[in-house]
Design a protein around this motif. Structure first.
Motif, PDB file in Angstrom:
ATOM      1  N   HIS A 242       0.897  -1.219   0.103  1.00 23.28           N
ATOM      2  CA  HIS A 242       0.088   0.027   0.114  1.00 23.28           C
ATOM      3  C   HIS A 242       0.871   1.169   0.062  1.00 23.28           C
ATOM      4  CE1 HIS A 242      -3.956  -1.745   0.656  1.00 23.28           C
ATOM      5  NE2 HIS A 242      -3.287  -3.120   1.118  1.00 23.28           N
ATOM      6  N   LYS A 243       2.123   1.201  -0.312  1.00 22.43           N
ATOM      7  CA  LYS A 243       2.960   2.310  -0.440  1.00 22.43           C
ATOM      8  C   LYS A 243       3.048   3.402   0.753  1.00 22.43           C
ATOM      9  CE  LYS A 243       3.679   0.602  -4.842  1.00 22.43           C
ATOM     10  NZ  LYS A 243       4.837   0.142  -4.970  1.00 22.43           N
ATOM     11  N   GLN A 244       3.232   2.752   1.917  1.00 19.74           N
ATOM     12  CA  GLN A 244       3.042   3.437   3.257  1.00 19.74           C
ATOM     13  C   GLN A 244       4.399   4.217   3.327  1.00 19.74           C
ATOM     14  OE1 GLN A 244       0.192   4.413   3.943  1.00 19.74           O
ATOM     15  NE2 GLN A 244      -1.043   2.657   3.361  1.00 19.74           N
ATOM     16  N   PRO A 245       4.559   5.147   4.267  1.00 23.05           N
ATOM     17  CA  PRO A 245       5.663   6.141   4.485  1.00 23.05           C
ATOM     18  C   PRO A 245       6.581   5.332   5.509  1.00 23.05           C
ATOM     19  CG  PRO A 245       3.984   7.084   5.484  1.00 23.05           C
ATOM     20  CD  PRO A 245       3.454   6.086   4.491  1.00 23.05           C
ATOM     21  N   LEU A 246       7.728   5.447   5.728  1.00 24.17           N
ATOM     22  CA  LEU A 246       8.691   4.937   6.749  1.00 24.17           C
ATOM     23  C   LEU A 246       7.892   4.973   7.946  1.00 24.17           C
ATOM     24  CD1 LEU A 246      11.192   3.796   7.499  1.00 24.17           C
ATOM     25  CD2 LEU A 246      12.280   5.973   7.586  1.00 24.17           C
ATOM     26  N   THR A 247       7.362   6.027   8.530  1.00 20.76           N
ATOM     27  CA  THR A 247       6.981   6.144   9.867  1.00 20.76           C
ATOM     28  C   THR A 247       5.861   5.168   9.837  1.00 20.76           C
ATOM     29  OG1 THR A 247       5.359   7.912   8.746  1.00 20.76           O
ATOM     30  CG2 THR A 247       7.314   8.627  10.311  1.00 20.76           C
ATOM     31  N   ALA A 251       6.264   1.759  12.597  1.00 18.74           N
ATOM     32  CA  ALA A 251       5.425   1.431  13.512  1.00 18.74           C
ATOM     33  C   ALA A 251       4.766   0.199  13.480  1.00 18.74           C
ATOM     34  CB  ALA A 251       4.300   2.674  13.532  1.00 18.74           C
ATOM     35  N   CYS A 252       4.525  -0.092  12.329  1.00 11.01           N
ATOM     36  CA  CYS A 252       3.812  -1.523  12.009  1.00 11.01           C
ATOM     37  C   CYS A 252       4.917  -2.511  12.492  1.00 11.01           C
ATOM     38  CB  CYS A 252       3.504  -1.775  10.631  1.00 11.01           C
ATOM     39  SG  CYS A 252       2.015  -0.685  10.205  1.00 11.01           S
ATOM     40  N   LEU A 253       6.063  -2.699  12.270  1.00  6.15           N
ATOM     41  CA  LEU A 253       7.048  -3.388  12.695  1.00  6.15           C
ATOM     42  C   LEU A 253       7.146  -3.641  14.544  1.00  6.15           C
ATOM     43  CD1 LEU A 253       9.813  -5.469  12.225  1.00  6.15           C
ATOM     44  CD2 LEU A 253      11.148  -3.498  12.359  1.00  6.15           C
ATOM     45  N   LEU A 254       7.131  -2.360  14.939  1.00  5.44           N
ATOM     46  CA  LEU A 254       7.138  -2.615  16.592  1.00  5.44           C
ATOM     47  C   LEU A 254       5.677  -2.870  17.357  1.00  5.44           C
ATOM     48  CD1 LEU A 254       9.677   0.060  17.039  1.00  5.44           C
ATOM     49  CD2 LEU A 254      10.099  -2.329  16.247  1.00  5.44           C
ATOM     50  N   HIS A 255       4.601  -2.670  16.567  1.00  8.22           N
ATOM     51  CA  HIS A 255       3.217  -2.446  17.110  1.00  8.22           C
ATOM     52  C   HIS A 255       3.083  -3.639  18.357  1.00  8.22           C
ATOM     53  CE1 HIS A 255       1.866  -5.435  14.314  1.00  8.22           C
ATOM     54  NE2 HIS A 255       0.579  -5.415  15.020  1.00  8.22           N
ATOM     55  N   ASP A 256       3.434  -4.869  17.920  1.00  5.54           N
ATOM     56  CA  ASP A 256       3.032  -5.869  18.858  1.00  5.54           C
ATOM     57  C   ASP A 256       4.199  -6.451  19.681  1.00  5.54           C
ATOM     58  OD1 ASP A 256       0.581  -6.498  18.480  1.00  5.54           O
ATOM     59  OD2 ASP A 256       0.688  -7.709  17.035  1.00  5.54           O
ATOM     60  N   LEU A 257       5.229  -5.705  20.148  1.00  5.83           N
ATOM     61  CA  LEU A 257       6.497  -6.145  20.624  1.00  5.83           C
ATOM     62  C   LEU A 257       5.930  -6.797  22.195  1.00  5.83           C
ATOM     63  CD1 LEU A 257       9.219  -3.791  20.134  1.00  5.83           C
ATOM     64  CD2 LEU A 257       8.615  -5.775  18.897  1.00  5.83           C
ATOM     65  N   GLY A 258       4.847  -5.987  22.725  1.00  5.47           N
ATOM     66  CA  GLY A 258       4.466  -6.711  24.134  1.00  5.47           C
ATOM     67  C   GLY A 258       3.842  -7.961  24.024  1.00  5.47           C
ATOM     68  N   LYS A 259       3.725  -8.702  22.899  1.00 10.15           N
ATOM     69  CA  LYS A 259       3.238  -9.772  22.967  1.00 10.15           C
ATOM     70  C   LYS A 259       4.217 -10.861  23.202  1.00 10.15           C
ATOM     71  CE  LYS A 259      -0.834  -9.437  20.194  1.00 10.15           C
ATOM     72  NZ  LYS A 259      -1.529  -9.709  18.865  1.00 10.15           N
ATOM     73  N   ALA A 290      16.152   6.281  16.062  1.00  9.93           N
ATOM     74  CA  ALA A 290      15.262   6.510  15.078  1.00  9.93           C
ATOM     75  C   ALA A 290      14.729   8.078  15.059  1.00  9.93           C
ATOM     76  CB  ALA A 290      13.969   5.676  15.177  1.00  9.93           C
ATOM     77  N   PRO A 291      14.472   8.833  13.860  1.00  5.82           N
ATOM     78  CA  PRO A 291      14.087   9.735  13.806  1.00  5.82           C
ATOM     79  C   PRO A 291      12.567   9.905  14.758  1.00  5.82           C
ATOM     80  CG  PRO A 291      14.307   9.460  11.749  1.00  5.82           C
ATOM     81  CD  PRO A 291      14.558   8.032  12.559  1.00  5.82           C
ATOM     82  N   ARG A 292      12.429  11.571  15.273  1.00  6.44           N
ATOM     83  CA  ARG A 292      11.498  11.798  16.211  1.00  6.44           C
ATOM     84  C   ARG A 292      10.025  11.295  15.707  1.00  6.44           C
ATOM     85  NH1 ARG A 292      10.301  17.739  18.837  1.00  6.44           N
ATOM     86  NH2 ARG A 292       8.376  17.069  20.247  1.00  6.44           N
ATOM     87  N   ASP A 293       9.786  11.546  14.394  1.00  9.87           N
ATOM     88  CA  ASP A 293       8.278  11.233  13.898  1.00  9.87           C
ATOM     89  C   ASP A 293       8.259   9.709  13.930  1.00  9.87           C
ATOM     90  OD1 ASP A 293      10.066  10.976  11.839  1.00  9.87           O
ATOM     91  OD2 ASP A 293       8.915  11.801  10.461  1.00  9.87           O
ATOM     92  N   CYS A 294       9.140   8.876  13.556  1.00  6.24           N
ATOM     93  CA  CYS A 294       9.211   7.388  13.701  1.00  6.24           C
ATOM     94  C   CYS A 294       8.805   6.981  14.967  1.00  6.24           C
ATOM     95  CB  CYS A 294      10.466   6.656  13.058  1.00  6.24           C
ATOM     96  SG  CYS A 294      10.474   7.112  11.251  1.00  6.24           S
ATOM     97  N   GLN A 295       9.621   7.714  15.859  1.00  7.68           N
ATOM     98  CA  GLN A 295       9.439   7.227  17.232  1.00  7.68           C
ATOM     99  C   GLN A 295       8.068   7.406  18.003  1.00  7.68           C
ATOM    100  OE1 GLN A 295      12.536   8.048  20.322  1.00  7.68           O
ATOM    101  NE2 GLN A 295      14.293   8.403  18.672  1.00  7.68           N
ATOM    102  N   GLU A 296       7.595   8.606  17.710  1.00 11.17           N
ATOM    103  CA  GLU A 296       6.591   9.021  18.380  1.00 11.17           C
ATOM    104  C   GLU A 296       5.285   8.188  17.558  1.00 11.17           C
ATOM    105  OE1 GLU A 296       5.876  13.266  17.429  1.00 11.17           O
ATOM    106  OE2 GLU A 296       7.099  13.834  18.936  1.00 11.17           O
ATOM    107  N   LEU A 297       5.126   8.120  16.581  1.00 11.70           N
ATOM    108  CA  LEU A 297       4.213   7.297  15.780  1.00 11.70           C
ATOM    109  C   LEU A 297       4.253   5.602  16.403  1.00 11.70           C
ATOM    110  CD1 LEU A 297       1.585   7.303  14.068  1.00 11.70           C
ATOM    111  CD2 LEU A 297       3.187   6.358  12.181  1.00 11.70           C
ATOM    112  N   ALA A 298       5.394   5.228  16.450  1.00 14.13           N
ATOM    113  CA  ALA A 298       5.704   3.631  16.898  1.00 14.13           C
ATOM    114  C   ALA A 298       4.837   3.440  18.282  1.00 14.13           C
ATOM    115  CB  ALA A 298       6.963   3.349  16.958  1.00 14.13           C
ATOM    116  N   LEU A 299       5.307   4.496  19.132  1.00 17.32           N
ATOM    117  CA  LEU A 299       4.891   4.550  20.561  1.00 17.32           C
ATOM    118  C   LEU A 299       3.337   4.592  20.522  1.00 17.32           C
ATOM    119  CD1 LEU A 299       7.461   6.755  22.449  1.00 17.32           C
ATOM    120  CD2 LEU A 299       7.060   4.167  22.770  1.00 17.32           C
ATOM    121  N   LEU A 300       2.677   5.641  19.668  1.00 19.77           N
ATOM    122  CA  LEU A 300       1.377   5.717  19.822  1.00 19.77           C
ATOM    123  C   LEU A 300       0.546   4.451  19.176  1.00 19.77           C
ATOM    124  CD1 LEU A 300       1.062   9.591  18.777  1.00 19.77           C
ATOM    125  CD2 LEU A 300       0.440   8.564  20.982  1.00 19.77           C
ATOM    126  N   VAL A 301       1.147   3.953  18.179  1.00 22.52           N
ATOM    127  CA  VAL A 301       0.400   2.777  17.501  1.00 22.52           C
ATOM    128  C   VAL A 301       0.476   1.579  18.562  1.00 22.52           C
ATOM    129  CG1 VAL A 301       0.704   1.064  15.598  1.00 22.52           C
ATOM    130  CG2 VAL A 301       0.792   3.666  15.096  1.00 22.52           C
TER     131      VAL A 301
END
Length: 409
Positions: A242-247, A251-259, A290-301
């Protein structure tokens, strides 16, 4: 003095891919000769020069030998006596160790063209194992050319495994690691990058939090693929399709780390994994700077992706709090990327790839409704200071209640 195109320019031309960057190597010349011809040195200690007319890069043919740990632990030797073949042998892969002169004559001493045709990523020499950055580079090339059928040669994968287990990867700087990781995530098949890193055990060193997801089961009703690691790769695949941006990809790579922290006796349920994963996401963010925008979105997601999936069930007050936490009034794009990440997560399940995701438009509509609440009428009523904030919050809540009622009829 003779000039050759080398590396990616030769490789991609032979593959029929558009050539964007051209690297050149100069054989039989000294630094003094390059300066006399008007070339500008890139740095004081490195035999690379720029053509002042167009900015093209020219490197003197050189040899290298290992002198310390990490990708920077090398001393090089550049002189007119260094042959083209000696320069090419220091390169990582055979497909990157070909050269072409101005007449189109190919020099291919290490059978790169043969490996191109066989769709094999193979190291040029045992010296490959001297540079830990090459583990990341080969995994990135595997992701880039996976759609053409390229795979990593077994003996090359074994060298990558030896490098991964030697402790050399730990000598990589965050900046160099992130440069490779971010480029790899933006390839057409970024999931291949992660899989190759796992195949050579590098993932366990670089991102143990992601590696820990493989083999962790999830409820089959929601996740027919069951394995959390497999799910993560599928989500990453969807972000590329779906041609999504790096942010979003990060975020998708890290979203389920808690599992990966769920106690065995609680599996396959993962209660509150959104919260337990936050410290892991923060650790990975900081490890690679990681750049700030990547860090913030990863935590929020990580924290709110289950809210996204349950959007249609959320109370208006919970929805308002979610929008507030994303600061949708000043940063609407960040919330949009969150919505996209949630949709990629939902699609990254076996059999759900083409399933509609109505939560996305519902969340977008909720954000629009909240943003449309005007401040001017409240100012006209005399509200100011903290009272204005509370009045604005009430109006937005009422607007969201009406929006929710409208969408539950």
């Amino acid at each position: 003095m003779k000039i050759y195109k080398v590396g990616g320019a030769v490789r991609d031309r032979l593959l029929g891919i558009k050539v964007t960057d051209i690297d050149r190597v100069v054989v039989g010349a000294t630094a003094e000769e390059m300066l006399a011809r008007g070339y500008k040195p890139v740095g004081a200690d490195f035999p690379v020069f720029l053509d002042p007319k167009n900015g093209d890069e020219y490197a003197l043919a050189r040899t290298e030998r290992k002198s310390g740990r990490g990708y920077g632990g090398f001393v090089f030797h550049a002189s007119p006596e260094v042959t083209l073949e000696e320069d090419l042998i220091r390169r990582d892969l055979t497909i990157n160790a070909m050269a072409e002169d101005d007449d189109g004559n190919l020099t291919d001493p290490y059978h790169g063209q043969q490996d191109l045709e066989a769709r094999i990523l193979r190291h040029v020499s045992p010296a490959f194992a001297e540079d830990p950055l090459r583990v990341l580079r080969v995994a990135r090339f595997a992701a880039r050319y996976a759609h053409l059928g390229f795979t990593v040669a077994p003996d090359t994968l074994e060298l990558m495994r030896q490098l991964s287990e030697s402790g050399e990867l730990e000598a990589l700087t965050p900046e160099r690691s992130w440069k490779e990781i971010s480029r790899a995530l933006m390839e057409d098949q970024p999931q291949v990058f992660i899989q190759v890193l796992r195949d050579c055990t590098a993932l366990k060193t670089l991102m143990p939090e992601v590696d820990a997801l493989f083999g962790v089961p999830q409820p089959e009703a929601h996740h027919p693929e069951i394995d959390t690691g497999v799910h993560t790769l599928s989500v990453l695949e969807q972000t590329a399709l779906h041609k999504q941006p790096l942010t979003v990809r990060w975020a998708c790579l890290l979203h389920d780390l808690g599992k990966g922290l769920t106690p065995v006796d609680k599996l396959p349920q993962h209660i509150a994994h959104e919260h337990t994963g936050l410290k892991l996401v923060k650790a990975v963010n900081e490890r690679f700077k990681a750049p700030r925008d990547c860090q913030e979105l990863a935590l929020l997601v990580c924290q709110y992706h289950t809210h996204g999936h349950r959007a249609l069930e959320l109370k208006a007050s919970t929805l308002l709090e979610l929008l507030h936490n994303f600061d949708v009034y000043r940063r609407p794009q960040r919330f949009e990327e969150f919505v996209i990440a949630c949709e990629m997560d939902a699609r990254g399940r076996k059999g759900f790839e083409q399933r509609s995701y109505p939560q996305a438009d519902y969340l977008r509509g909720a954000a629009r409704v909240a943003r449309e609440v005007a401040v001017a009428p409240l100012l006209e009523k005399g509200f100011k200071g903290p009272q204005l904030g509370e009045a604005l919050k009430r109006e937005r809540l009422n607007a969201l209640k009406a929006y929710k009622e409208q969408h539950t009829l």
